[in-house]
Design a protein around this motif. Structure first.
Motif, PDB file in Angstrom:
ATOM      1  N   VAL A  62       0.864  -1.178   0.000  1.00 32.73           N
ATOM      2  CA  VAL A  62       0.000   0.000   0.000  1.00 32.73           C
ATOM      3  C   VAL A  62       0.901   1.229   0.000  1.00 32.73           C
ATOM      4  O   VAL A  62       1.896   1.270   0.720  1.00 32.73           O
ATOM      5  CB  VAL A  62      -0.895   0.004   1.258  1.00 32.73           C
ATOM      6  CG1 VAL A  62      -1.799   1.233   1.256  1.00 32.73           C
ATOM      7  CG2 VAL A  62      -1.716  -1.277   1.339  1.00 32.73           C
ATOM      8  N   ASP A  73      -4.515   6.394   0.079  1.00 32.68           N
ATOM      9  CA  ASP A  73      -3.525   5.320   0.094  1.00 32.68           C
ATOM     10  C   ASP A  73      -4.104   4.106  -0.626  1.00 32.68           C
ATOM     11  O   ASP A  73      -5.258   3.728  -0.401  1.00 32.68           O
ATOM     12  CB  ASP A  73      -3.151   4.968   1.529  1.00 32.68           C
ATOM     13  CG  ASP A  73      -2.293   6.078   2.139  1.00 32.68           C
ATOM     14  OD1 ASP A  73      -1.806   6.935   1.377  1.00 32.68           O
ATOM     15  OD2 ASP A  73      -2.120   6.090   3.358  1.00 32.68           O
ATOM     16  N   GLU A 102      -7.307  -1.071  -4.354  1.00 32.95           N
ATOM     17  CA  GLU A 102      -7.765  -1.041  -2.961  1.00 32.95           C
ATOM     18  C   GLU A 102      -7.559   0.365  -2.421  1.00 32.95           C
ATOM     19  O   GLU A 102      -6.498   0.953  -2.613  1.00 32.95           O
ATOM     20  CB  GLU A 102      -6.956  -2.020  -2.114  1.00 32.95           C
ATOM     21  CG  GLU A 102      -7.234  -3.476  -2.456  1.00 32.95           C
ATOM     22  CD  GLU A 102      -6.461  -4.450  -1.573  1.00 32.95           C
ATOM     23  OE1 GLU A 102      -6.962  -5.553  -1.343  1.00 32.95           O
ATOM     24  OE2 GLU A 102      -5.351  -4.099  -1.131  1.00 32.95           O
ATOM     25  N   TYR A 104      -7.397   2.706   0.918  1.00 27.62           N
ATOM     26  CA  TYR A 104      -7.144   2.589   2.363  1.00 27.62           C
ATOM     27  C   TYR A 104      -7.278   3.922   3.069  1.00 27.62           C
ATOM     28  O   TYR A 104      -7.073   4.985   2.464  1.00 27.62           O
ATOM     29  CB  TYR A 104      -5.716   2.069   2.593  1.00 27.62           C
ATOM     30  CG  TYR A 104      -5.560   0.596   2.306  1.00 27.62           C
ATOM     31  CD1 TYR A 104      -5.718  -0.351   3.313  1.00 27.62           C
ATOM     32  CD2 TYR A 104      -5.281   0.160   1.023  1.00 27.62           C
ATOM     33  CE1 TYR A 104      -5.589  -1.701   3.043  1.00 27.62           C
ATOM     34  CE2 TYR A 104      -5.156  -1.195   0.741  1.00 27.62           C
ATOM     35  CZ  TYR A 104      -5.310  -2.119   1.759  1.00 27.62           C
ATOM     36  OH  TYR A 104      -5.195  -3.454   1.488  1.00 27.62           O
ATOM     37  N   GLU A 105      -7.580   3.872   4.356  1.00 29.40           N
ATOM     38  CA  GLU A 105      -7.451   5.044   5.217  1.00 29.40           C
ATOM     39  C   GLU A 105      -5.977   5.443   5.224  1.00 29.40           C
ATOM     40  O   GLU A 105      -5.111   4.654   4.853  1.00 29.40           O
ATOM     41  CB  GLU A 105      -7.864   4.700   6.664  1.00 29.40           C
ATOM     42  CG  GLU A 105      -9.280   4.187   6.817  1.00 29.40           C
ATOM     43  CD  GLU A 105     -10.338   5.301   6.765  1.00 29.40           C
ATOM     44  OE1 GLU A 105      -9.977   6.463   6.507  1.00 29.40           O
ATOM     45  OE2 GLU A 105     -11.516   4.980   6.971  1.00 29.40           O
ATOM     46  N   LYS A 108      -2.897   3.228   6.084  1.00 28.55           N
ATOM     47  CA  LYS A 108      -2.425   2.203   5.149  1.00 28.55           C
ATOM     48  C   LYS A 108      -2.827   0.771   5.536  1.00 28.55           C
ATOM     49  O   LYS A 108      -2.315  -0.189   4.963  1.00 28.55           O
ATOM     50  CB  LYS A 108      -0.900   2.254   4.959  1.00 28.55           C
ATOM     51  CG  LYS A 108      -0.428   3.513   4.213  1.00 28.55           C
ATOM     52  CD  LYS A 108       1.023   3.374   3.777  1.00 28.55           C
ATOM     53  CE  LYS A 108       1.478   4.414   2.783  1.00 28.55           C
ATOM     54  NZ  LYS A 108       1.491   5.788   3.277  1.00 28.55           N
ATOM     55  N   THR A 109      -3.692   0.592   6.537  1.00 27.68           N
ATOM     56  CA  THR A 109      -4.093  -0.779   6.891  1.00 27.68           C
ATOM     57  C   THR A 109      -5.611  -0.996   6.852  1.00 27.68           C
ATOM     58  O   THR A 109      -6.050  -2.115   6.651  1.00 27.68           O
ATOM     59  CB  THR A 109      -3.599  -1.178   8.300  1.00 27.68           C
ATOM     60  OG1 THR A 109      -3.954  -0.145   9.206  1.00 27.68           O
ATOM     61  CG2 THR A 109      -2.105  -1.395   8.335  1.00 27.68           C
ATOM     62  N   THR A 110      -6.390   0.089   7.032  1.00 28.53           N
ATOM     63  CA  THR A 110      -7.844  -0.087   7.054  1.00 28.53           C
ATOM     64  C   THR A 110      -8.407   0.061   5.643  1.00 28.53           C
ATOM     65  O   THR A 110      -8.425   1.160   5.082  1.00 28.53           O
ATOM     66  CB  THR A 110      -8.503   0.955   7.983  1.00 28.53           C
ATOM     67  OG1 THR A 110      -7.774   0.987   9.204  1.00 28.53           O
ATOM     68  CG2 THR A 110      -9.954   0.603   8.240  1.00 28.53           C
ATOM     69  N   LEU A 111      -8.855  -1.047   5.091  1.00 26.26           N
ATOM     70  CA  LEU A 111      -9.438  -1.034   3.747  1.00 26.26           C
ATOM     71  C   LEU A 111     -10.796  -0.349   3.821  1.00 26.26           C
ATOM     72  O   LEU A 111     -11.635  -0.720   4.646  1.00 26.26           O
ATOM     73  CB  LEU A 111      -9.590  -2.478   3.257  1.00 26.26           C
ATOM     74  CG  LEU A 111     -10.074  -2.656   1.819  1.00 26.26           C
ATOM     75  CD1 LEU A 111      -9.063  -2.111   0.816  1.00 26.26           C
ATOM     76  CD2 LEU A 111     -10.350  -4.131   1.539  1.00 26.26           C
TER      77      LEU A 111
END
Ligand code: HEC
Length: 173
Positions: A62, A73, A102, A104-105, A108-111
């Motif tokens: 990401v 992101d 994809e 992301y927030e 960089k981890t919350t899709l």
């Protein structure tokens, strides 16, 4: 002695069968994931939420958006039809080419959703030949933000700075 020889030859035969079996499954891998990204919004949401695109070729991680992208992101995936076409350096990608991005927030981890483009016509025709889709939900597919061919909200940016509306640098990084 004669018995042993027979064993040896059947061993070689079995090895041959095993090798041809392996070659067959390689062929299967090559044809998987082609032309298989739906362009019906509800089927596409089911496809996305089942992570079916995760076996596509992808950017390694990401990353922050490139240039003037509004997509926050992101991580970009391409199906094998599009990947082959990018590899070949085609100026127009074939029908069935597809990319899933994809979204992301900033962590960089919350899709939080996906943006998708799928080539539906041989000619791009100013973006009309691509189907565009974007949704900011991973749980409710009933109300996508964008869904349709040639959407003005998408084609302006995508018409410039890429190859046949595909903007991510290739080879994927
Ligand atoms: C303001 C310009 C802009 C707009 C508007 C825009 N995009 Fe993008 N898009 C980009 C850029 C730049 C990239 C390259 C990668 C990145 O985000 O860093 C990109 C990448 C993508 C990708 C990954 C494949 C590729 O082309 O690189 C998809 C899929 C995508 N956008 C879909 C959409 C959809 C669907 C819309 C409309 C709802 C849209 N985009 C609107 C600029 C834009």
């Amino acid at each position: 002695m004669r018995h042993q020889l027979t064993w040896k030859s059947s061993g070689i035969l079995l090895l041959g069968l095993a090798l041809s079996g392996a070659a067959c499954s390689d062929d299967d891998d090559d044809t998987e994931n082609t032309g298989d990204v739906p362009t019906d919004a509800s089927e596409l949401f089911t496809f996305l939420s089942a992570d079916n695109y995760r076996s596509f070729a992808a950017e390694t991680e990401v990353h922050s958006p490139n240039g003037n992208s509004p997509h926050k992101d992101v991580r970009v995936f391409v199906n094998s039809i599009l990947e082959d076409s990018l590899k070949a350096g085609n100026s127009e990608h074939p029908v069935g080419s597809a990319s899933v991005k994809e979204l992301y927030e900033a962590d960089k981890t919350t899709l939080m959703g996906w943006a998708v483009m799928v080539k539906t016509n041989a000619q791009s025709n100013g973006g009309q030949g691509w189907y565009w889709y974007e949704i900011f939900s991973t749980t409710d597919g009933s109300n996508p933000d964008f869904d349709g061919n040639g959407l003005v909200a998408c084609i302006g940016c995508h018409a410039t700075g890429g190859t046949d509306f595909f903007r991510t640098p290739y080879p994927l990084e």
